[in-house]
Design a protein around this motif. Structure first.
Motif, PDB file in Angstrom:
ATOM      1  N   ASP A  61      27.869  11.518  60.391  1.00 12.23           N
ATOM      2  CA  ASP A  61      29.229  11.751  60.867  1.00 12.23           C
ATOM      3  C   ASP A  61      29.468  11.027  62.178  1.00 12.23           C
ATOM      4  N   LEU A  62      28.489  10.987  63.002  1.00 15.82           N
ATOM      5  CA  LEU A  62      28.639  10.307  64.289  1.00 15.82           C
ATOM      6  C   LEU A  62      28.851   8.815  64.064  1.00 15.82           C
ATOM      7  N   ILE A  63      28.134   8.271  63.077  1.00 16.64           N
ATOM      8  CA  ILE A  63      28.331   6.848  62.785  1.00 16.64           C
ATOM      9  C   ILE A  63      29.763   6.623  62.321  1.00 16.64           C
ATOM     10  N   GLN A  64      30.238   7.537  61.513  1.00 14.92           N
ATOM     11  CA  GLN A  64      31.617   7.402  61.022  1.00 14.92           C
ATOM     12  C   GLN A  64      32.606   7.494  62.185  1.00 14.92           C
ATOM     13  N   VAL A  65      32.343   8.411  63.098  1.00 14.66           N
ATOM     14  CA  VAL A  65      33.218   8.531  64.278  1.00 14.66           C
ATOM     15  C   VAL A  65      33.301   7.191  64.983  1.00 14.66           C
ATOM     16  N   CYS A  66      32.122   6.552  65.166  1.00 15.90           N
ATOM     17  CA  CYS A  66      32.118   5.260  65.853  1.00 15.90           C
ATOM     18  C   CYS A  66      33.000   4.268  65.122  1.00 15.90           C
ATOM     19  N   ASP A  67      32.816   4.214  63.810  1.00 14.42           N
ATOM     20  CA  ASP A  67      33.593   3.239  63.030  1.00 14.42           C
ATOM     21  C   ASP A  67      35.076   3.505  63.143  1.00 14.42           C
ATOM     22  N   ILE A  68      35.440   4.780  62.945  1.00 13.45           N
ATOM     23  CA  ILE A  68      36.860   5.132  62.986  1.00 13.45           C
ATOM     24  C   ILE A  68      37.443   4.790  64.350  1.00 13.45           C
ATOM     25  N   THR A  69      36.715   5.195  65.382  1.00 17.91           N
ATOM     26  CA  THR A  69      37.227   4.932  66.731  1.00 17.91           C
ATOM     27  C   THR A  69      37.366   3.435  66.962  1.00 17.91           C
ATOM     28  N   LEU A  70      36.382   2.690  66.502  1.00 18.94           N
ATOM     29  CA  LEU A  70      36.431   1.239  66.702  1.00 18.94           C
ATOM     30  C   LEU A  70      37.662   0.646  66.042  1.00 18.94           C
TER      31      LEU A  70
ATOM     32  N   LYS B  91      40.480   2.169  65.197  1.00 18.94           N
ATOM     33  CA  LYS B  91      41.716   2.594  65.860  1.00 18.94           C
ATOM     34  C   LYS B  91      41.884   1.888  67.199  1.00 18.94           C
ATOM     35  N   PHE B  92      40.752   1.658  67.849  1.00 16.32           N
ATOM     36  CA  PHE B  92      40.822   0.977  69.141  1.00 16.32           C
ATOM     37  C   PHE B  92      41.327  -0.444  68.961  1.00 16.32           C
ATOM     38  N   ASP B  93      40.758  -1.136  67.957  1.00 18.67           N
ATOM     39  CA  ASP B  93      41.213  -2.506  67.721  1.00 18.67           C
ATOM     40  C   ASP B  93      42.706  -2.541  67.436  1.00 18.67           C
TER      41      ASP B  93
ATOM     42  N   ALA C 127      44.899  -0.426  68.427  1.00 18.15           N
ATOM     43  CA  ALA C 127      45.655  -0.127  69.638  1.00 18.15           C
ATOM     44  C   ALA C 127      45.730  -1.336  70.549  1.00 18.15           C
ATOM     45  N   VAL C 128      44.608  -2.082  70.631  1.00 21.49           N
ATOM     46  CA  VAL C 128      44.619  -3.263  71.505  1.00 21.49           C
ATOM     47  C   VAL C 128      45.606  -4.289  70.962  1.00 21.49           C
TER      48      VAL C 128
END
Lengths: 100, 338, 919
Positions: free
Chosen positions: A76-85, A87-89, A91-92
């Motif tokens: 799940d933590l790996i998925q969090v990283c992916d999702i956040t990445l 969404k971050f891209d 947003a940028v």
């Protein structure tokens, strides 16, 4: 070995995992995620001594194996990283276009 | 006890302590963790971005995840910094170890993603893991100027101040073709390293390697990375007249505006500017105003600020932090699955 | 009385008028320091010795004759102390700097040269520039190379321009002669003795020192002195001083009720002493026998001895010319009067700790004592050499110069300064710890040593009198600067504006006083001395005479002093209780500058202060123009003062290869260590909040505030409630505001920035007016429940670092004698399990633990003891019983066995009775 387990007589439903070279950074995240799982009776972590670079994570289950909860937590933590990445891209990109 | 009945998870800033509020509906903190739910809830908005600084909001995320990102940015994202100094000659007043310490803290322009970490401390530096620099300065009298013209050290002596711009890059092997002179070296040219007087000399070889903030703070890519929770101000009792202006002064500029309506001046919260409140709670100075306002912070809305040292742009640092976490978890998973 | 009061205090009706506050009066202090400096006392005293006193000493002892040859003589005509130099061998000497002496472990000294005139055979020879010894030179004194040099020149000589000077460099070490505080000599002190009131005088002249006591035993008055085996009734002394009739004696003592003297007078009659000769004979019998018999003593009778003793030794400071004892008798009478007064009225008792009765001995006077002693020894040596060699038949003429060895004087002075042992046999003085190595821990430490005052009391005595704070210390000794622990209150420091006087010539003062209405003591009648209107005038402990108009005398004296006609350091003071005027001109008195007040208004006013600030006036001008006065304490005796008018690896940094004075090779290496703060190092803020680092935490684990700032130091708040260091809280708050505003604040509870204003400034910049901010935990990420008081505070790293203290021992070296573990970290020692720790174990009834700690882990040993005779044996053999049948082996601490052995060595036979453990 970065992670090992402390021997225990609960047949796998309760386990303390010892992580080498980890601290609050991983421990707090894992604990937060794992303790929200429905089958987890208890999840907590500690850094036994600040002079030693170790983290102990304890998981106690109502049902099922503790190691499974840990694996799920890491996944799940790996998925969090992916999702956040992602969404971050997004947003940028949207910020850059809005800027122009 | 102030409470705000609202679906957002929040903490309330009372006069003497921070109190947890119990919201009406479920929040992101309640349910068991689910990746899909997380994806739905998570929102990221970039507020400000340039080459060195960045401010963005992470909404709908728990504190332990936000904190993990912050900690990763501070200590686990690697950079290059000078780690070994070979002192061939140092006759200046600054001691060898103090000089080496100062050189280590100089931020270097080098993309750490293009380098490998040093595996074995004892083996020779290779082009893949080390950047070599040289600092050779000699201080002498400035014969062209007479004593009467000036008595400043910079004028009567040559090279009395040693600046970071005097650090020269010495390419190893194929580095010459891979990098330009402008890609490597100190980020700032005017960092004062040492002061000397005529007769003093510095002859140093500097070796920069890749490591992270856990090893030494000089390897941290951020000057600082931090977050704060979104402030939320609610006026629960109307504040009018002169008191409204006083209330306005208690908060940062633009947070409270005084609206005029039918001869009545009353205070109103400016929603778009509420995020600029500093949480200073100065309203508690005035007995008549302190019950009119409830200040709180939204627990799942993080306003991140990343101030990069300059080696990596701030968004790259955030991305790197996430990839470091991903790599960590993957490695542990593979270990557990074996 | 009234006019004096008026002069001093002004009209009573003006008291209610406020005295105009002179703003910034404190600026007088730095102005004072600019011209006087803190180290002036040492340097002035030493200069006085080098330039004046040494010449006086040599002049006093300038004639050396010999018993063997009556024509032989040595006469010293002149003495000089040169510039400090070093002997490079081959009789070449070059000028040296103090720094060279420090590095090469040499003594910074200058040659003492004399001009002498002596007889060689039948000729008279005069020689100049003869070296008799080397004098260690005080840095920055008049003979020192560093005096009056500019900053640049000092830097060239490798000397820090800020270094205060005032110390000696002896054998490479910087030694300072501390100011010694002692009771003043030649003063009457009335106190409670063993039998009642007593009056004590410690007389001291150049030649001898001895205390004299007058005390009351029963109802008789006695005089005690070490010359006499028993105390003598005073009436006999008076008779010996030619005061034969009882009436004369009563008059000279001068008390109203003469019946108190009756028992003492009767003593005389009991012993049938009616004449002076009889008194001398009696005294002669009571004298302590002299240890040696010279050829002269056979001619003299005990009576002669007594007469000489009375003239010179008893009350030695009162001069007796041609056996006219009048002044001495008056003095003795006054002592008896004081005792009698003290018997009835406790007010007359003197305070030993009153600073008017104390004198400070500085480097110059101590070295002059030493020099005088060694110079006398030098001459005595020359005399004895002459005595021995002149009678012998020799080839060449006897030339004294060849026998002048300079090592005697040099080594004596160097030894005294380097060890701090001032041993002078003549005065039976044996003082230890007179000098100390200058503490170079910080600039203040070095400066502070120069103002240190050492008291004569040993620290072991628990008497509280000398240790407590005296009101008479005001303005001259610092009330708060004293160490804690065993020397608390005994070691003091001079205040900023203190000055220590040097000896002044008495003659001008005597002349002035005689012209100001004094009736000389030799002329005036006894009755007049003790009449109610008469005030006795003392000069440095000697009675000059009597005056009836004391106000006149005092005002003339002060006027003359302020005009500069007599030295500004002579002091005058009236004691109404004793009805005396004390004039002092001796050296070693403490004094401080005063603002002169006339008719209730100070002569110093605001315009003077502004002129001072602008630099138009300096402190010296104040003294000149008469606005300020340098004078001794003029306080009311014993009351509060009335005056209104202060393991690790080290880097080698430098290596020195050289030779020292004895031409042996010297290598010195300067090492440095760079120490990062670690767990165990001691830190402190400026408010006594000291503590040791408990944990060092990474930046990511530290809490951070809304600006992302995390603390450098997190302090335990439990340090506040009991210590109440409000100043630290204010420092934090005002420092925070100052950083934001860009200006300085006074973060002190005693005036300075107001908390409301500072809070306002903080609020203006968006911070909480209370200084507390919201912090987020670095570990969990949530906001902390409490608001954290954070801001900039100045912290200092103290020198107690764990690296210098950490010590562990499992097993290790043992002391040779006791076979117990050694003491001290440097000797890899063990920690002492002391008496108090032993008491704790006793409290727990942990007897076996005690045995383990005190014997098993320390000095356990096996000892063979004979069952029959109980004495110690060895190897299973008892030497006294001459058998091995009855010997048992027991376990005891080695220290116990050592005790038994030591007793055996003293011919005491310790025997042990043994019985089985379980019987």
């Amino acid at each position: 070995m970065s992670v090992s387990q402390i021997a225990d007589f609960s047949h796998g439903t309760s386990k303390t995992f010892v992580f080498q070279n980890e601290g609050h950074t991983l421990g707090n995240a894992l604990k937060g995620i794992i303790s929200s799982y429905p089958n987890v009776q208890f999840c907590g972590y500690t850094v036994p001594h600040p002079a030693e670079n170790q983290m102990h994570l304890r998981i106690q289950m109502f049902k099922g194996q503790a190691i499974d909860a840990l694996k799920k937590g890491l996944a799940d933590l790996i998925q969090v990283c992916d999702i956040t990445l992602d969404k971050f891209d997004e947003a940028v990109v949207s910020f850059n276009t809005a800027d122009k | 006890m102030e409470t705000v009945n609202d679906e957002k998870p929040r903490v309330i800033l009372t006069e003497h302590k921070v109190v947890e509020n119990f919201p009406q509906g479920p929040t992101v903190y309640d349910d068991h963790f689910d990746a899909k739910y997380f994806k739905k809830k998570l929102q990221i908005v970039v507020i400000r971005r340039n080459n060195t600084d960045m401010e963005f909001d992470l909404i709908g995320i728990q504190h332990f995840l936000a904190n993990t990102f912050r900690r990763l940015m501070l200590s686990e994202v690697p950079t290059m910094a000078i780690d070994k100094v070979h002192v061939l000659n140092n006759t200046s007043i600054i001691q060898d170890e103090v000089l080496a310490h100062r050189l280590g803290l100089i931020p270097l322009k080098a993309d750490p993603r293009l380098f490998q970490s040093v595996a074995d401390v004892n083996e020779a530096p290779t082009e893949k893991n080390t950047l070599e620099f040289e600092l050779k300065v000699k201080c002498s009298h400035n014969r062209e100027i007479s004593k009467k013209e000036s008595s400043r050290a910079e004028d009567i002596y040559k090279n009395s101040n040693v600046y970071s711009k005097q650090i020269k890059w010495v390419p190893i092997g194929s580095q010459r073709s891979r990098f330009n002179e402008s890609d490597v070296g100190p980020i700032h040219q005017d960092i004062l390293i040492a002061k000397m007087r005529p007769g003093h000399e510095l002859d140093l070889k500097l070796f920069a390697t890749k490591s992270n903030g856990k090893d030494h703070a000089k390897f941290s890519p951020v000057a600082t990375a931090f977050y704060r929770l979104l402030p939320d101000i609610k006026i629960v009792k109307p504040v009018e007249g002169e008191a409204a202006f006083r209330l306005q002064k208690c908060f940062s500029q633009g947070v409270i505006s005084v609206r005029k309506e039918n001869d009545r001046q009353y205070a109103v919260v400016n929603e778009s500017h509420a995020r600029y409140d500093t949480g200073c709670r100065n309203v508690f100075r005035y007995d008549d105003l302190k019950d009119s306002v409830v200040m709180s912070k939204i627990q799942d809305h993080f306003i991140f600020t990343i101030e990069s040292v300059g080696a990596l742009p701030p968004d790259a640092i955030f991305r790197e932090a996430l990839s470091v976490l991903k790599a960590k978890c993957s490695a542990l998973l593979t270990e557990l699955n074996v | 009385m009234d006019t004096l009061n008026q002069e001093l205090f002004g009209e009573p009706c003006t008291y209610k008028q406020p005295v105009k506050e002179i703003e910034e009066k404190w600026k007088l202090v730095p102005a004072f320091l600019k011209i006087k400096g803190l180290v002036k006392q040492h340097i002035d005293s030493f200069n006085y010795f080098i330039n004046v006193d040494i010449k006086k000493i040599v002049e006093a002892n300038n004639y050396v004759t010999c018993d063997a040859d009556p024509l032989f003589y040595i006469k010293y005509t002149n003495v000089y102390v040169g510039s400090p130099d070093v002997d490079e061998g081959f009789n070449i000497s070059k000028l040296t700097t103090p720094h060279e002496c420090r590095l090469r472990d040499m003594t910074y000294s200058a040659p003492i040269t004399v001009d002498i005139e002596y007889s060689r055979g039948t000729q008279k020879v005069a020689k100049t520039g003869l070296l008799i010894g080397r004098m260690p030179i005080m840095l920055k004194s008049s003979n020192c190379v560093l005096s009056n040099k500019s900053e640049f020149e000092l830097a060239k000589m490798h000397e820090c321009p800020l270094d205060p000077g005032g110390y000696f460099v002896v054998k490479g070490q910087e030694k300072v002669i501390l100011i010694q505080e002692q009771l003043s000599k030649n003063r009457m002190l009335v106190e409670e003795g063993k039998w009642g009131a007593q009056c004590q005088v410690a007389s001291s002249t150049h030649d001898r020192k001895s205390p004299t006591i007058v005390f009351v035993k029963g109802n008789k008055y006695f005089l005690g002195h070490n010359m006499f085996t028993d105390p003598i009734p005073v009436s006999i002394i008076f008779k010996a001083m030619d005061f034969l009739s009882d009436l004369e004696i009563c008059e000279v003592i001068g008390i109203p009720d003469i019946h108190q003297l009756t028992p003492t007078l009767e003593e005389c009659h009991k012993l049938q002493i009616y004449t002076q000769e009889a008194a001398w004979n009696y005294l002669g019998t009571k004298m302590v026998a002299k240890r040696y018999v010279t050829s002269a003593s056979s001619v003299r009778t005990p009576a002669d001895d007594a007469r000489d003793a009375l003239a010179t030794t008893i009350l030695a400071h009162v001069p007796v010319e041609e056996y006219n004892f009048k002044s001495k008798a008056v003095y003795l009478g006054l002592m008896i009067k004081r005792v009698i007064q003290a018997q009835s009225d406790k007010q007359f008792l003197d305070d030993r700790d009153y600073y008017g009765n104390k004198r400070m001995e500085l480097a110059g006077s101590l070295i002059s004592l030493m020099f005088e002693d060694v110079f006398k020894r030098f001459n005595f040596d020359l005399k004895s050499i002459a005595d021995k060699t002149i009678p012998k038949i020799r080839a060449s003429q006897f030339d004294v110069i060849k026998y002048m060895r300079s090592e005697l004087i040099t080594s004596c002075l160097v030894f005294a300064i380097s060890t701090g042992n001032w041993t002078i046999k003549r005065f039976k003085m044996e003082r230890l710890g007179v000098t100390q190595v200058v503490s170079r821990l910080s600039y203040k430490a070095a400066l502070g040593m120069m103002t240190r005052v050492n008291s004569q009391f040993e620290s072991t005595r628990k008497v509280s009198g000398p240790r407590s704070l005296q009101p008479s210390q005001w303005g001259m000794l610092c009330p708060s600067d004293t160490p804690e622990g065993e020397s608390c209150g005994l070691v003091k420091n001079l205040a900023l504006m203190t000055h220590i006087t040097t000896d002044i010539n008495e003659y001008p003062i005597k002349r002035l006083v005689k012209n100001a209405g004094l009736q000389d003591i030799s002329i005036v009648a006894s009755k007049a001395i003790h009449s109610p209107a008469a005030y006795i005038v003392f000069l440095n402990g000697n009675i000059l005479g009597v005056t009836t108009n004391y106000q006149n005398m005092i005002s003339i004296f002060r006027l003359m002093r302020r005009e500069g006609q007599i030295s500004s350091y002579a002091s005058i003071y009236v004691n109404f209780l004793h009805k005396c005027i004390y004039i002092s001109s001796d050296g070693g008195r403490l004094c401080r500058p005063y603002i002169i007040v006339q008719k209730g208004q100070p002569l110093l006013n605001q315009s003077h202060m502004t002129e001072l600030e602008k630099g138009i006036r300096s402190f010296a001008d104040f003294l000149h123009d008469g606005e300020c006065d340098n004078s001794l304490l003029i306080f009311e005796y014993k009351d509060t003062p009335l005056s209104y008018r202060i393991i690790e690896p080290s880097y080698v940094e430098k290596v020195l290869v050289s030779t020292n004075e004895q031409d042996t090779t010297l290598i010195k290496i300067l090492l440095r260590q760079t120490r990062r703060p670690e767990v165990g190092d001691k830190f402190s803020s400026r408010h006594g909040q000291k503590g040791v680092v408990g944990l060092i935490v990474e930046q990511k684990d530290m809490p951070f505030n809304e600006d992302g700032i995390c603390p450098n130091i997190v302090m335990n708040p439990h340090g506040y409630p009991s210590r109440m260091t409000v100043g630290k809280l204010l420092e934090l708050l005002s420092g925070k505001a100052g950083t934001l505003e860009g200006k300085f604040h006074y973060g002190t509870a005693f005036g300075g920035s107001k908390v409301e204003d500072v809070g306002e400034e903080l609020a203006k910049h968006g911070y909480s007016y209370q200084g507390k901010d919201v912090f987020y935990s670095g570990i969990t990420g949530e906001p902390l429940e409490a608001y954290i008081y954070s801001g900039p505070v100045y912290y200092q790293k103290l020198k107690h670092m764990v690296q210098d203290k950490i010590h562990a021992r499992a097993r290790g070296p043992r002391a040779v004698l006791t076979r117990q573990p050694t003491e001290g970290r440097s000797r890899d020692g063990g920690l002492r399990f002391g008496e108090m720790e032993r008491d704790c174990l006793i409290g727990y009834a942990a007897s076996m633990m005690l045995v383990e700690r005190l014997m098993v882990s320390s000095d356990q040993c096996d000892v063979d003891v004979c069952n029959k005779c109980g004495r110690l044996g060895y190897c299973g053999w008892c030497n006294s019983c001459k058998s091995s049948g009855q010997v048992s082996s027991i376990v005891m601490p080695y220290a116990c066995k050592l005790l038994l052995t030591e007793l055996q060595a003293m011919n005491i036979s310790p025997r042990l009775t043994l019985s089985h453990y379980c019987q």
